[in-house]
Design an enzyme around this catalytic site. Structure first.
Site, PDB file in Angstrom:
ATOM      1  N   LYS A 127       0.879  -1.185   0.000  1.00  0.00           N
ATOM      2  CA  LYS A 127       0.000   0.000   0.000  1.00  0.00           C
ATOM      3  C   LYS A 127       0.908   1.224   0.000  1.00  0.00           C
ATOM      4  O   LYS A 127       2.046   1.161   0.459  1.00  0.00           O
ATOM      5  CB  LYS A 127      -0.880  -0.005   1.248  1.00  0.00           C
ATOM      6  N   ASP A 167      -6.954   4.354  -4.643  1.00  0.00           N
ATOM      7  CA  ASP A 167      -7.628   4.231  -3.340  1.00  0.00           C
ATOM      8  C   ASP A 167      -8.253   5.611  -3.107  1.00  0.00           C
ATOM      9  O   ASP A 167      -8.469   6.361  -4.082  1.00  0.00           O
ATOM     10  CB  ASP A 167      -6.624   3.845  -2.238  1.00  0.00           C
TER      11      ASP A 167
END
Ligand code: NDP
Length: 444
Positions: A127, A167
């Protein structure tokens, strides 16, 4: 040697002070894994599989300097957390938000490891993102920021190394600017990012995938109980990518969606959002309150959450820790029987415990929102073979993947009374493949 949950959490807390979100995610997973490993794989404790799985393989933090429209120099911080590559290249989104910090990215990367494993596609977990705030920025400012961000990130990613996606705050536009910069620097048209536009390497259904997948997962839960969506009222939080497509699919499957929200407040329409109303919501951008000018049935509340309204199904699709114990109590009191997480870790640990105690069917994000990364995995496959599949084919594959994740959760989460503990099922089901791959690959 057997592990003890309390001692393990103390060990992780001592090593990662001031990282509350990361510690929350670790506790949520290891509470199920420790008894499982002690019973089924005690030798994995000697190999320190859990101590290794909570330690990122690599954390990259870098400076991002860019020039705003007034020619003022701006400085942000960029990150990539490469958490675990035991079963495939690192994969996980990039988040651009002023709230981004290392604790949040480590929690997201940690969750991603289990989620990606559950999809059945060979993907590791990662991430990244930046504390850059895209709100109120011009298109040119977004482009200059994305180019500067990729000017450092390019050396750490690659189609077989690490493949970021979107995201919060990162959609097709941002992916486009970053992809363009990567291609310029490397002189290589490669599937280094997913969430690309369909005309330049993207997959159909990728924008819809997380929201659609969430509803396919809820459909499996309902079918397992011989129920369906008809007559069911659904409260959704958020009004971004995940929330919007979750609402669209919910309406198409016969449910009645009564709320959406953003950080300014909650939009409630007791008559339910039709597809036409949803299209109107999309055209409003962040100005949700303006909905009431066109549709008199709607009301906008700055002091309420979606969980304040009676519903059968709650779908938190905005952000972490947006649903606390008090919200859980209100939902249960008002008759809610199903909660499925579109966002990552939107429910606090206390809320989850209350749902379990109340026998609410609770589906954690790592299972229920895995549709996004699943279609990202399908985008990578299409890039490797140089093909583009039809929407119908991708949607069919997505549905099949969500059904398989549901089966895995049932397999590992079924309790003695027949109730499915989806959190436990997802934690164990996601872990097994990663743990055994780590064992097989030796001390790396
Ligand atoms: P978007 O940026 O498209 O939308 C986020 C939405 O949530 C916006 O409406 C935003 O409102 C709202 N929101 C953010 N913070 C808050 C808050 N504190 N209170 C109320 N509303 C808030 O992001 P996504 O839809 O892509 O992501 C949403 C969640 O889903 C995240 O947890 C993400 O990690 C997760 N997720 C996303 C995937 C994807 O494919 N995109 C895949 C799997 C999980 P505002 O505009 O006012 O900030």
């Amino acid at each position: 040697m057997s592990l003890n949950f309390k001692n393990f959490i103390k060990y992780v807390t001592d090593k990662n002070p001031n990282e509350p979100e990361f510690l929350q995610a670790v506790a949520e997973v290891t509470e199920d894994l420790i008894p499982y490993i002690n019973e089924k794989h005690p030798t994995w404790n000697d190999l320190k599989i859990l101590e290794r799985i909570v330690e990122p393989e690599r954390v990259i933090s870098f400076r991002v300097t860019w020039l705003d429209d007034k020619n003022v120099v701006q400085v942000n911080r960029g990150y990539r957390v490469q958490m675990n590559s035991a079963i495939g290249p690192y994969k996980g989104g990039l988040r651009f938000s002023p709230t981004v910090n290392l604790s949040i990215l480590k929690f997201l990367a940690f969750e991603q490891v289990f989620k990606n494993s559950l999809t059945g596609i060979p993907l590791g977990g990662g991430k990244g993102g930046s504390d850059f705030d895209p709100k109120g920025k011009s298109d040119n400012e977004i482009m200059r920021f994305c180019q500067s961000f990729m000017t450092e990130l390019f050396r750490h990613v690659g189609p077989e190394t690490d493949v970021p996606a979107g995201d919060i705050g990162v959609g097709e536009r941002e992916v486009g600017y970053m992809f363009g910069q990567y291609k310029r620097i490397q002189n290589h048209f490669a599937g280094v990012l997913t969430g690309k536009g369909p005309n330049w390497g993207g997959s159909y259904i990728r924008p819809e995938a997380t929201g659609y997948g969430l509803l396919y997962f809820v459909q499996c839960i309902l079918e397992n109980l011989d129920e369906d969506f008809s007559g069911k009222t659904i409260a959704i939080s958020g009004a971004g990518n995940v929330a919007y497509y979750a609402a669209e699919k919910a309406v198409n499957l016969g449910g009645k969606v009564i709320t959406l929200s953003n950080s300014s407040g909650c939009l409630h329409d007791p008559e339910g959002f039709s597809l036409e109303k949803l299209h109107h919501v999309a055209s409003l951008g962040r100005e949700l309150a303006k909905y009431t000018e066109t549709y008199k049935s709607g009301q906008f509340f700055t002091d309420k959450k979606p969980w304040d309204f009676a519903c059968d199904i709650a779908l938190p699709c905005a952000t972490q820790n947006e649903l606390d114990e008090q919200d859980a109590k209100t939902l249960v009191k008002n008759g809610c029987r199903f909660v499925a997480e579109g966002a990552n870790m939107p429910s606090t640990m206390e809320a989850i415990k209350y749902f379990h105690k109340s026998k609410v069917h609770f589906a954690p994000g790592k299972a229920a929102n895995a549709g996004g990364v699943a279609v990202s995995g399908l985008e990578m496959s299409q890039n490797w073979i140089g093909q583009q599949w039809t929407s119908e084919k991708v949607d069919g594959r997505l549905k099949g993947i969500m059904e398989n994740i549901h089966k895995t959760c049932v397999k590992y989460g079924k309790e003695e009374d027949g109730h499915i503990n989806y959190l436990k099922g997802a934690n164990i089901g996601g872990f097994i493949k990663v743990g055994s791959a780590m064992k097989a690959q030796g001390l790396v």
